[in-house]
Design an enzyme around this catalytic site. Structure first.
Site, PDB file in Angstrom:
ATOM      1  N   ASP A 442     -30.791  27.798 -14.622  1.00 39.25           N
ATOM      2  CA  ASP A 442     -30.033  26.812 -13.859  1.00 39.25           C
ATOM      3  C   ASP A 442     -30.835  26.395 -12.632  1.00 39.25           C
ATOM      4  O   ASP A 442     -31.818  27.039 -12.263  1.00 39.25           O
ATOM      5  CB  ASP A 442     -28.702  27.407 -13.384  1.00 39.25           C
ATOM      6  CG  ASP A 442     -27.682  27.460 -14.516  1.00 39.25           C
ATOM      7  OD1 ASP A 442     -27.822  26.677 -15.463  1.00 39.25           O
ATOM      8  OD2 ASP A 442     -26.758  28.274 -14.437  1.00 39.25           O
ATOM      9  N   ASP A 743     -23.787  30.409 -14.800  1.00 40.74           N
ATOM     10  CA  ASP A 743     -22.773  30.887 -13.859  1.00 40.74           C
ATOM     11  C   ASP A 743     -21.373  30.367 -14.171  1.00 40.74           C
ATOM     12  O   ASP A 743     -20.391  30.862 -13.624  1.00 40.74           O
ATOM     13  CB  ASP A 743     -23.143  30.498 -12.423  1.00 40.74           C
ATOM     14  CG  ASP A 743     -23.353  28.997 -12.253  1.00 40.74           C
ATOM     15  OD1 ASP A 743     -23.059  28.239 -13.194  1.00 40.74           O
ATOM     16  OD2 ASP A 743     -23.816  28.590 -11.178  1.00 40.74           O
ATOM     17  N   ASP A 747     -20.841  28.049 -19.670  1.00 40.31           N
ATOM     18  CA  ASP A 747     -22.153  28.600 -20.024  1.00 40.31           C
ATOM     19  C   ASP A 747     -22.034  29.776 -20.984  1.00 40.31           C
ATOM     20  O   ASP A 747     -23.048  30.250 -21.513  1.00 40.31           O
ATOM     21  CB  ASP A 747     -22.892  29.077 -18.756  1.00 40.31           C
ATOM     22  CG  ASP A 747     -23.363  27.914 -17.899  1.00 40.31           C
ATOM     23  OD1 ASP A 747     -23.699  26.867 -18.476  1.00 40.31           O
ATOM     24  OD2 ASP A 747     -23.394  28.058 -16.670  1.00 40.31           O
TER      25      ASP A 747
END
Length: 1009
Positions: A442, A743, A747
């Site tokens: 990310d 997070d 996901d």
């Protein structure tokens, strides 16, 4: 005294209330007398609702003027727990509803409970703590019992018992117990040491598991402000803040919120999401996951009184989890064990044939067996001794230390990784991470600090500077206040003790709220009092926006949207200027706004837009539908999220280690490019057309195009969770070992699909954490690199131990087999072989499994998915050492008496001592499989040096002081020096062998899969 606890009765009337008030007065006087002159008063307090009357007392101490509860409430906890678990709405109505339950539980629905330690302790005493009873951990004796269940150990003990019996009968109790007794003592020693090691590692895993569980946090409102606490600290009466991705920490009742939906599949098995509201389903069960919306919950039951508590009580603490590497090693152990069993059987046959044909001699040089003359007891004793020797060969041949080495190195690595901000949830992740070839990361919070701050604000086509609230028209300012203050999951608390408001929420929400509160002078309390929220569309990764439908006191209905700038812009047909003019947006002006967004993105700013629409059709209030077209653009804000210090070096370290780093983000392509260049994921001179792609483009590729371009893609912008999952699947099909960071709740599929899922400990939702293998506690990409380094260290340490142990296995088997065929006896007795087994299994594993990672590990290419455990380099090293040991020890076996001029007993001791010392010196060689300097970094591993020192001391004791037990003879200084020189030759041989060039690819295929 019976009034020390509050009492409840149903359907109170005025007469009953008067009676209670009289009782209050009498009891308060009695309490004052009981105080024995202390300056303390106990004042009664009375409260009632439609279905209860509650009495309690407050103690007022005039000395410090602090209030504390002598008693709080009396409520049937069992009935309340059952009501929530069974979702009994009728029972809730009998209590008077959620608000009345909150009153009974002494909870202020606006400020929560007091955070005083006495209040928290009292609630725990009355209702219990939010912990679960678990079955007791395995005791030390259970590990001892498991070790004794080993078949070879049982056979050895049987042989030892027979040998003990025959020896005592033949030589008497004084001298006859040595052979059998020494084997029994040696077996017990091996079993106890193994049990102690397994017991300590089990305790360590339990401790790490408890620590990891305690890291689960939840937001609660206490004393008027929101604070994160461990889920185990939640008490009955707490107000818990819930958002998408949170795990409900206890059973409770819905207080307020919007669009709250939970996944109750963990409790009911049904995959449908359940909507929670205050009208017909206000019940929330612990262990369920929030999938949409947000809200507040009143905790009514904790720990074992919850639905999840009942389930948790039946879950065993003992984990039978076996990592892939342990499974491979078990197969390797089985393969080598079969070879050892074959050798042991051949040795047994040869020794028995030689014995019964009269080709063996006793210690005095006499023939052991003479047909018709040798006593039956002597024959049985000799047979038992031969069987024990053969069984001991099996014990030494089976490398049961391999799985132990995995356990030790994983336990040690997990403990050290916890210190370095990485919590391992699944053991297999440690070893798999060492094989990772690609990391999909990310951006926000991982490559950046996740410390958002609004640095730019555009109203219309004009950028606003300081004191923007003084320059903006009142009608526009009012709409901005509405668009930010009502369309948010963040919260603003104003405490009486300070004039500075406390703002909580996600970093993005907090930054925008701070901006509108401090720069645009928003009063959140006044704003909420004048508006009613009709409908909420919570933000998620798919929509990339959130919306709210509100109604003002004047009956005006407004629809507000906030989210990704280009998406909100596409929904707008008008825009406001700072003077309050509402101007239609033509194509040219739309292009100008797109350029403003692009320019902010090029500065690494996250661009958020606000749009609104006044809804005139009052039927919208009934349908609760939020308009998504024809909006007016209120403004654009740019939020700066600085890159983390050291992230560029961490990305470069991955590149040097042969690991490809890909950034997958929901930000627009311009912001993604800027951050990728800044962090080093993309080089400035790289072809950005091939390196950067948007999610929609990637998903629209054909399957062949995706597989062709997957390796060149470095950045995927404006990606959805499904795009992330698709990327992971393609990389795995391409043969990569994929690590993924995430997070959010959405996901979870990608985290599960990846070979290693890495969730974020700070901003990560509970769903993401539960789906991951490792939790990065500081949300830092540098910690991801640390995990990579430790993963390689785990794999490398296990390979070191395999090389070390197989050397011992090969040498011991060949030496015993050759000696048995040629001379009719094995040079190493059962006790001596058990001692060697103890050195190489438990102590050797402990010494080599605790090596710390070095920077050299990050200069090698990843081993990948199909790389064998035993490489050419390992075979080169172990064969060289084994051949040397076999050669030297066979020379000592057959020519040792002549070379040193000693008798057979001393010669056997020299063989045993040299063999053990060879293993001690070989442990140094095994530390570095490729590095020629085997002493590099050795002073950092105090445990290794300590184990080596302890092994040497114990060997001296075995040789010099345990003559009867170990069947040894004392050696003089010259003989000791000779043994040391023989063993020390392992070092120059290991150094010379490393000049032989070999690749690290497969040399001999063993069944390691």
């Amino acid at each position: 005294m019976f009034l020390d606890k509050a009492h409840s009765v149903r359907k109170p009337n005025k007469r009953l209330r008067k009676i209670f008030r009289v009782i209050y007065f009498v009891v308060s006087l009695a309490k004052k007398v009981i105080a024995n002159g202390k300056n303390t008063q106990f004042l009664p307090r009375f409260s009632c609702g439609p279905s209860y009357v509650a009495i309690d007392f407050q103690a007022i101490d005039d000395v410090d003027d602090k209030h504390r509860h002598v008693c709080l409430f009396d409520i049937d906890q069992k009935a309340l727990s059952e009501m929530v678990r069974e979702k009994n709405f009728n029972s809730l109505c009998q209590y008077g509803g959620v608000k009345e339950v909150a009153t009974i539980l002494e909870t202020n629905m606006n400020v929560g409970i007091t955070a005083k330690e006495s209040d928290i302790k009292y609630r725990i005493d009355v209702f219990g703590s939010n912990t679960y009873e678990k079955p007791p951990a395995k005791s030390f004796l259970s590990f001892v019992f498991e070790a004794f269940k080993d078949t070879t150990i049982i056979i050895l003990l049987v042989c030892a018992v027979f040998s003990l019996g025959f020896g005592i009968k033949q030589h008497g109790p004084t001298e006859g117990w040595y052979d059998g007794g020494s084997i029994i003592v040696a077996v017990i020693l091996v079993v106890v040491v193994s049990a102690i090691s397994n017991f300590k590692q089990s305790r360590q895993f339990d401790k790490l598991s408890d620590e990891s569980s305690n890291l689960m946090k939840v937001g609660v409102v206490r004393k008027g402000h929101r604070q994160p606490i461990s889920i185990f600290e939640v008490v009955v009466g707490d107000i818990v803040c819930l958002k998408i991705g949170d795990q409900v920490p206890a059973d409770g009742l819905f207080l307020d919120g919007h669009s709250l939906k939970v996944d109750e599949s963990s409790m009911t098995g049904e995959s449908d999401y359940v909507e929670v509201n205050e009208t017909d389903n206000p019940f929330l069960l612990s262990g369920t996951m929030v999938t949409d919306g947000y809200g507040h919950m009143l905790v009514t039951s904790v720990g074992m009184n919850t639905a999840w508590g009942v389930m948790m009580s039946s879950i065993s603490r003992d984990s039978d989890e076996q990592t892939p590497l342990q499974a491979r090693l078990n197969k390797l152990t089985s393969y080598i064990g079969k070879v050892g069993l074959l050798v042991a059987f051949l040795v047994l046959v040869v020794l028995l044939i030689r014995y019964f044909t009269g080709n063996t001699e006793d210690k005095h040089g006499n023939r052991e067996f003479n047909y018709g003359k040798t006593k039956a007891n002597d024959v049985m004793n000799a047979v038992v001794r031969i069987v024990a020797a053969a069984v001991t060969i099996v014990v030494v041949a089976i490398p049961e230390g391999l799985p132990l080495a995995v356990t030790l190195t994983l336990a040690y690595s997990m403990k050290r990784m916890m210190v370095e901000n990485s919590m391992v949830r699944k053991l297999s992740a440690c070893e798999t991470m060492g094989s990772a070839t690609t990391i999909c990361t990310d951006k926000t919070g991982t490559l950046t600090l996740n410390q958002m701050k609004v640095t730019e604000f555009w109203l219309g086509k004009e950028v606003m500077t300081d004191k923007a609230s003084l320059k903006i028209a009142p009608n526009v300012l009012e709409m901005l206040h509405e668009g930010v203050g009502l369309n948010t999951t963040g919260e603003v608390y104003r405490q009486l003790s300070t004039s500075i408001p406390e703002i909580s929420g996600s970093p993005t929400e907090s930054a925008i709220l701070s901006w509108v509160v401090f720069d645009l002078a928003m009063d959140i309390d006044e704003l909420k009092q004048g508006h009613k929220i009709l409908q909420v569309e919570a933000f998620n990764s798919e929509k990339k926006r959130s919306g709210v439908l509100t109604r003002m006191d004047g009956k005006k209905i407004h629809a507000h949207w906030k989210g990704a700038a280009e998406m909100i812009l596409s929904m707008c047909s008008n825009y406001y200027t700072k003077n309050g003019n509402n101007i239609p947006m033509n194509d040219e002006e739309r292009t100008q706004f797109e350029m403003i967004i692009k320019d902010m993105a090029a500065k690494c700013l996250r661009c958020i837009a606000f749009g609104y629409k006044e809804v005139t059709d009052e039927s919208v209030e009934v349908s609760r539908k939020i308009e998504e077209t024809g909006l007016t653009l209120l403004g654009l804000v740019g939020l700066k999220d600085p890159s983390r210090p050291g992230v560029r070096a961490a990305v470069q370290a991955c590149r040097d280690a042969g690991v490809d780093v890909k950034m997958i983000t929901g930000d627009n392509i311009f912001t993604a490019k800027a951050i990728a260049i800044e962090s080093g994921i993309v080089k400035p001179n790289e072809d950005l057309n091939n390196a950067v792609v948007e999610g929609v483009t990637f998903r629209n590729y054909s399957d062949e195009e995706r597989m062709e371009k997957i390796n060149t893609i470095r950045v995927m912008a404006r990606s959805s969770p499904s795009d992330k999952l698709l990327m992971v699947k393609c990389l795995k099909r391409k043969g990569h070992v994929v690590a993924v960071t995430g997070d959010g709740t959405n996901d979870a599929p990608a985290l599960k699909e990846a070979d290693i899922g890495l969730s974020m400990g700070i901003q990560g939702t509970e769903v993401a954490k539960q789906s991951s293998d490792i939790v990065i506690l500081d949300d830092n990409f540098t910690s991801v690199v640390t995990v990579l380094k430790w993963g390689r260290c785990v794999y490398n340490n296990i390979q070191k131990f395999i090389q070390f142990q197989l050397t011992v296995n090969v040498a011991a088997l060949v030496i015993n087999f050759v000696a048995a065929i040629s001379s009719g006896e094995v040079p190493l007795t059962a006790v001596q072989l058990l001692w060697v087994n103890l050195i190489m299994d438990t102590l050797g594993a402990l010494a080599l499994a605790t090596e710390q990672p070095t920077n050299d590990l990050m200069t090698k290419q990843p081993v990948g998915r199909t790389e064998p455990l035993i490489t050419k380099i390992m075979w080169r090293n172990l064969i060289a050492q084994a051949l040397y040991q076999i050669t030297v020890l066979l020379i000592l076996e057959f020519k040792g008496s002549t070379i040193f001029g000693v008798n057979k007993n001393v010669k056997d001791t020299l063989v045993f001592n040299s063999f053990v010392l060879c293993q001690v010196f070989n442990e140094f060689t095994a530390r570095k499989m490729e590095e020629k300097n085997i002493f590099k970094g050795i002073v950092k591993n105090k445990l290794f040096l300590g184990i080596i020192g302890m092994t040497v001391v114990l060997q001296v004791v075995m040789v010099e002081f345990l003559k009867k037990f170990a069947d040894t003879e004392r050696l003089n200084w010259g003989q000791w020096v000779a043994c040391i020189v023989i063993a020390a030759m392992s070092w120059p041989i290991g150094w010379l062998v490393k000049f032989i060039p070999v690749s690290s690819k497969q040399f001999l295929s063993l069944p390691t899969q």
